[in-house]
Design an enzyme around this catalytic site. Structure first.
Site, PDB file in Angstrom:
ATOM      1  N   CYS A  52       0.843  -1.189   0.000  1.00 49.27           N
ATOM      2  CA  CYS A  52       0.000   0.000   0.000  1.00 49.27           C
ATOM      3  C   CYS A  52       0.884   1.247   0.000  1.00 49.27           C
ATOM      4  CB  CYS A  52      -0.945   0.103   1.193  1.00 49.27           C
ATOM      5  SG  CYS A  52      -2.054  -1.293   1.366  1.00 49.27           S
TER       6      CYS A  52
ATOM      7  N   ARG B 110       3.428   0.066  -5.204  1.00 48.07           N
ATOM      8  CA  ARG B 110       3.235  -0.549  -3.888  1.00 48.07           C
ATOM      9  C   ARG B 110       1.925  -1.323  -3.789  1.00 48.07           C
ATOM     10  NH1 ARG B 110       6.780   1.726  -0.317  1.00 48.07           N
ATOM     11  NH2 ARG B 110       5.565   0.950   1.421  1.00 48.07           N
TER      12      ARG B 110
ATOM     13  N   TRP C 292      -2.935  -2.554  -1.629  1.00 47.08           N
ATOM     14  CA  TRP C 292      -2.631  -3.963  -1.927  1.00 47.08           C
ATOM     15  C   TRP C 292      -3.335  -4.731  -0.822  1.00 47.08           C
ATOM     16  CZ3 TRP C 292      -0.339  -8.394   0.042  1.00 47.08           C
ATOM     17  CH2 TRP C 292       0.070  -9.348  -0.898  1.00 47.08           C
TER      18      TRP C 292
ATOM     19  N   ASN D 104      -0.838   2.021   5.843  1.00 48.46           N
ATOM     20  CA  ASN D 104      -0.019   0.977   5.221  1.00 48.46           C
ATOM     21  C   ASN D 104       0.525   0.109   6.356  1.00 48.46           C
ATOM     22  OD1 ASN D 104       3.392   1.052   3.977  1.00 48.46           O
ATOM     23  ND2 ASN D 104       1.894  -0.559   3.773  1.00 48.46           N
ATOM     24  N   GLY D 105       0.288  -1.195   6.277  1.00 45.87           N
ATOM     25  CA  GLY D 105       0.803  -2.084   7.322  1.00 45.87           C
ATOM     26  C   GLY D 105      -0.275  -3.074   7.735  1.00 45.87           C
TER      27      GLY D 105
ATOM     28  N   GLU E 150      17.110 -15.880 -12.004  1.00 42.56           N
ATOM     29  CA  GLU E 150      16.585 -14.531 -12.216  1.00 42.56           C
ATOM     30  C   GLU E 150      15.851 -14.447 -13.562  1.00 42.56           C
ATOM     31  OE1 GLU E 150      15.950 -12.073 -10.519  1.00 42.56           O
ATOM     32  OE2 GLU E 150      15.916 -10.322 -11.822  1.00 42.56           O
TER      33      GLU E 150
ATOM     34  N   LYS F 210      11.944 -13.376 -13.851  1.00 42.37           N
ATOM     35  CA  LYS F 210      11.466 -12.237 -14.659  1.00 42.37           C
ATOM     36  C   LYS F 210      10.351 -12.694 -15.579  1.00 42.37           C
ATOM     37  CE  LYS F 210      12.602  -9.610 -12.857  1.00 42.37           C
ATOM     38  NZ  LYS F 210      13.396  -9.481 -11.702  1.00 42.37           N
TER      39      LYS F 210
ATOM     40  N   GLU G 103       7.106 -13.521 -13.580  1.00 45.55           N
ATOM     41  CA  GLU G 103       6.501 -12.336 -12.950  1.00 45.55           C
ATOM     42  C   GLU G 103       5.667 -11.512 -13.924  1.00 45.55           C
ATOM     43  OE1 GLU G 103       9.110 -10.224  -9.504  1.00 45.55           O
ATOM     44  OE2 GLU G 103      10.078 -10.322 -11.447  1.00 45.55           O
TER      45      GLU G 103
ATOM     46  N   HIS H 183      17.979 -34.832 -12.662  1.00 44.82           N
ATOM     47  CA  HIS H 183      17.312 -35.345 -11.449  1.00 44.82           C
ATOM     48  C   HIS H 183      15.853 -34.911 -11.389  1.00 44.82           C
ATOM     49  CE1 HIS H 183      21.118 -36.856 -10.043  1.00 44.82           C
ATOM     50  NE2 HIS H 183      21.652 -35.690 -10.347  1.00 44.82           N
TER      51      HIS H 183
ATOM     52  N   LYS I 146       5.898  -4.081  -5.305  1.00 44.74           N
ATOM     53  CA  LYS I 146       7.350  -3.914  -5.346  1.00 44.74           C
ATOM     54  C   LYS I 146       7.972  -4.038  -3.961  1.00 44.74           C
ATOM     55  CE  LYS I 146      10.961  -1.555  -7.660  1.00 44.74           C
ATOM     56  NZ  LYS I 146      11.326  -2.817  -8.327  1.00 44.74           N
TER      57      LYS I 146
HETATM   58  C1  G6P Z   1       9.120  -8.074  -4.180  1.00 44.72           C
HETATM   59  C2  G6P Z   1       9.438  -7.407  -5.502  1.00 44.72           C
HETATM   60  C3  G6P Z   1      10.748  -7.955  -6.070  1.00 44.72           C
HETATM   61  C4  G6P Z   1      11.859  -7.806  -5.041  1.00 44.72           C
HETATM   62  C5  G6P Z   1      11.492  -8.414  -3.689  1.00 44.72           C
HETATM   63  C6  G6P Z   1      12.490  -8.023  -2.608  1.00 44.72           C
HETATM   64  O1  G6P Z   1       8.837  -9.411  -4.399  1.00 44.72           O
HETATM   65  O2  G6P Z   1       8.382  -7.609  -6.425  1.00 44.72           O
HETATM   66  O3  G6P Z   1      11.093  -7.246  -7.248  1.00 44.72           O
HETATM   67  O4  G6P Z   1      13.020  -8.424  -5.542  1.00 44.72           O
HETATM   68  O5  G6P Z   1      10.217  -7.941  -3.261  1.00 44.72           O
HETATM   69  O6  G6P Z   1      12.416  -6.636  -2.414  1.00 44.72           O
HETATM   70  P1  G6P Z   1      13.570  -5.766  -1.787  1.00 44.72           P
HETATM   71  O7  G6P Z   1      13.054  -4.355  -1.801  1.00 44.72           O
HETATM   72  O8  G6P Z   1      13.804  -6.283  -0.411  1.00 44.72           O
HETATM   73  O9  G6P Z   1      14.768  -5.939  -2.658  1.00 44.72           O
END
Ligand code: G6P
Length: 610
Positions: free
Chosen positions: A2, A27, A74, A100-101, A483, A487, A490, A506, A605
């Site tokens: 949020c 957020r 969120w 937020n929280g 990674e 990507k 996501e 395996h 994010k």
């Molecule tokens: C969320 C985001 C990712 C990020 C992860 C860790 O899942 O969508 O992009 O890598 O959080 O976030 P941070 O701010 O701790 O790197």
């Protein structure tokens, strides 16, 4: 998760709040809302969906108001409905808050309030807060005493902004466990979950500490601690500017951020090496004596930051003599890994606000570890709690899928590894100089790769219709395979798995068939021949193969359908290059599939809840 924002000044608050919410939309984007102070009382406007939907609704309706609060949600407590959208009001409609929280004792509070006759109209934990504020205020008649009492009553994490119909030109904020920053302009004041929300108007920031209460008004800012004692906070001028939060001609933030990676590497390296030597002694405050006290390194992170940590693990193993453990924060915090004063614990977080990473840091710190943060956000919770900080110089990252901060995190971790190698005497001056010279070439090599975007777009067109992908790599390329798969899933919602290439036999090999492309990360390194064998195994099962390989590798073309070449570099630095084609591949596949690339479904994010 949020995002919250507040404004008091002389301008049209609705416009400023909507603009701020758009900059905070990374957020969360389930619903959005505003509370505006008007002559006729508080006006609450909400919409399910994105901030743009709220903006459309406002077009004909928003009255001119110079003061208000806003929220982009969120969902945690309660579904995505209009009733659950913030702001929330008390029964009298005089108080409105955005939050937020998470309030952990929400059910107990709700029951207590309901026993007193309070009627809840949403399923949110936030609504309990606003009813409590109204109750304490009616008992004390003093807003500061109310907010002090409120904090004692709430368990959990919160950043709040509150507006009251009868208070002249002021907003109150409370920060405990969730981020909140204050901005002061000329005759106007702001609060927000993150600096970009008000970057067009001011770069003068005050960071609140745990438990702080702030009044933002036309007259300026007043801050108190959790006991209501006045508290002075320095005004910091941030070096981000508003153009960094715009798309600058790119169709998406993610694409812009991929293209910024050469620049991010250059600024992260700038001033941190000199004459072939690493030069971060003052920044970290470590000397040979300090590092001789440590024999273990723990690196802890979530998501993409975790994969950057896995890359760093392999480099630290090579350049230093520590015992190294890398873990995701949500596991680390509940494990019994030996951690003590001989441990350097490094926490990697773009936002510096990830709840699990912060909790893991607190645990390591309580066990005596020297804690370090690698983060992109100065003043974030993580940055303020640790013993040493290294800031990325990536600028704000808005696309939810991390790209440029991954590169920046690897660069920062490599700098730390070089520093440790030097101070421990495990890297000779000649080796240090050779590595630094190559490191300084990496931004140019990344930029050469960025010019090849159209080539990778062509590749994406051939594979965008597939439903499953396998990514493989060995050694330092294994985290890059992870990674690459992350990507893709996501932002395109395609199922993608990553495996250490040697593990393919395996299990995942059973999945291989002509409809399952295998992306192999195979730069020319010490494990090249081994990965090549795994590629042959995949080819024998008729899986289409894409290889991310080093330029001039004519051999590999015999086994694969497509190659993307990276410029030559030392083994350790290949991740900076091999990741770029994978970012482009994910982006262009998602684009072809028409997905919401910058704001993928269900993701946020910054994950500020456990
Ligand atoms: C969320 C985001 C990712 C990020 C992860 C860790 O899942 O969508 O992009 O890598 O959080 O976030 P941070 O701010 O701790 O790197």
């Amino acid at each position: 998760m949020c995002g919250i924002v507040g404004y008091v000044g002389k301008r049209n608050a609705a416009e400023i709040l909507i603009d701020g919410l758009k900059r905070l939309e990374y957020r969360g984007y389930d619903s959005a809302g505003l509370a505006l102070k008007t002559d006729k009382g508080l006006l609450i406007l909400k919409e399910v969906g994105k901030v743009a939907d709220l903006e459309r609704m406002l077009q004909d309706r928003a009255p001119v108001s110079n003061q208000g609060i806003g929220h982009t949600r969120w969902a945690t407590h309660g579904g995505v409905t209009l009733a659950n959208a913030h702001p929330h009001k008390d029964g009298s409609g005089r108080f409105a808050i955005v939050h937020n929280g998470i309030i952990e004792n929400f059910m107990d509070l709700k029951e207590e309030l309901e026993r007193d006759g309070v009627v809840f109209i949403s399923e949110t934990d936030t609504e309990a807060i606003v009813h409590l504020i109204a109750r304490f205020y009616s008992e004390t008649g003093d807003i500061l005493a109310t907010l002090v009492a409120l904090q004692k009553k709430l368990r959990g994490s919160f950043a709040l902004a509150m507006i009251q119909q009868d208070f002249p030109d002021r907003i109150y904020c409370v920060r405990k466990g969730s981020p909140l920053v204050i901005g002061s302009g000329n005759g106007e004041s702001f609060c927000a979950s993150d600096v970009p929300a008000f970057l067009p108007y001011t770069r003068n920031i005050q960071y609140l500490d745990e438990g702080d209460i702030a009044e933002i008004s036309l007259q300026g800012i007043k801050i108190w601690d959790e006991n209501g004692e006045p508290s002075e906070k320095p005004v910091v001028t941030v070096d981000w500017d508003v153009t960094m939060t715009e798309k600058s001609g790119f169709s998406h933030y993610m694409l812009k951020e991929i293209h910024e990676q050469g620049m991010v590497l250059r600024s992260t390296l700038k001033g941190r090496t000199a004459d072939g030597r690493i030069s971060i002694d003052q920044e970290l405050g470590w000397d040979a004596e300090t590092v001789s006290r440590w024999d273990k390194i723990h690196i802890v992170a979530c998501g993409t930051s975790y994969y950057a940590s896995l890359v760093a693990e392999r480099v630290l193993e090579k350049w230093t003599d520590f015992d190294i453990k890398v873990d995701v924060a949500s596991e680390y915090r509940y494990r019994h890994i030996r951690c003590d004063s001989s441990t350097l614990a490094i926490f990697v977080s773009q936002s510096g606000e990830t709840a699990d990473t912060i909790a893991a840091q607190r645990k390591a710190r309580s066990e005596g570890a020297h804690c370090m943060a690698i983060t992109n956000v100065r003043g974030s919770t993580l940055a303020r709690e640790v013993h040493s900080v290294m800031l990325l110089k990536a600028g704000p990252e808005i696309g939810v899928a991390a790209t440029k901060t991954f590169t920046g995190q690897m660069a920062a971790l490599f700098l730390v590894a070089l520093q440790l190698g030097r101070l421990r005497g495990t890297l000779s001056p000649e080796e240090e100089e050779r590595l630094i010279n190559e490191f300084l070439q990496i931004p140019y090599k990344v930029e050469l790769l960025l010019e090849r975007e159209q080539e990778i777009r062509g590749l994406a067109m051939n594979y965008a219709d597939k439903s499953n992908f396998l990514f493989i790599g060995r050694g330092i390329s294994f985290p890059i395979a992870l990674e690459g798969a992350l990507k893709l899933k996501e932002i395109s919602y395609i199922h993608a798995e990553a495996y250490a290439a040697g593990e393919m036999k395996h299990g995942p090999i059973a999945l291989l068939e002509p409809e399952v492309p295998v992306v192999a990360v195979i730069p020319r390194d010490g494990l090249y021949e081994k990965t090549l064998s795994n590629i042959q195994e995949a080819k024998a099962r008729n899986a289409p193969l894409i290889a991310i390989c080093t330029e001039g590798d004519t051999h590999i073309a015999k086994y694969v359908q497509a190659v993307v070449e990276i410029p030559w570099t030392d083994e350790e630095f290949t991740p900076f290059l091999t990741v770029v084609p994978l970012q482009f591949l994910a982006f262009h596949i998602a684009l072809l599939k028409g997905k919401e690339i910058d704001q993928p479904r269900n993701l946020a994010k910054s994950v500020t809840v456990e």
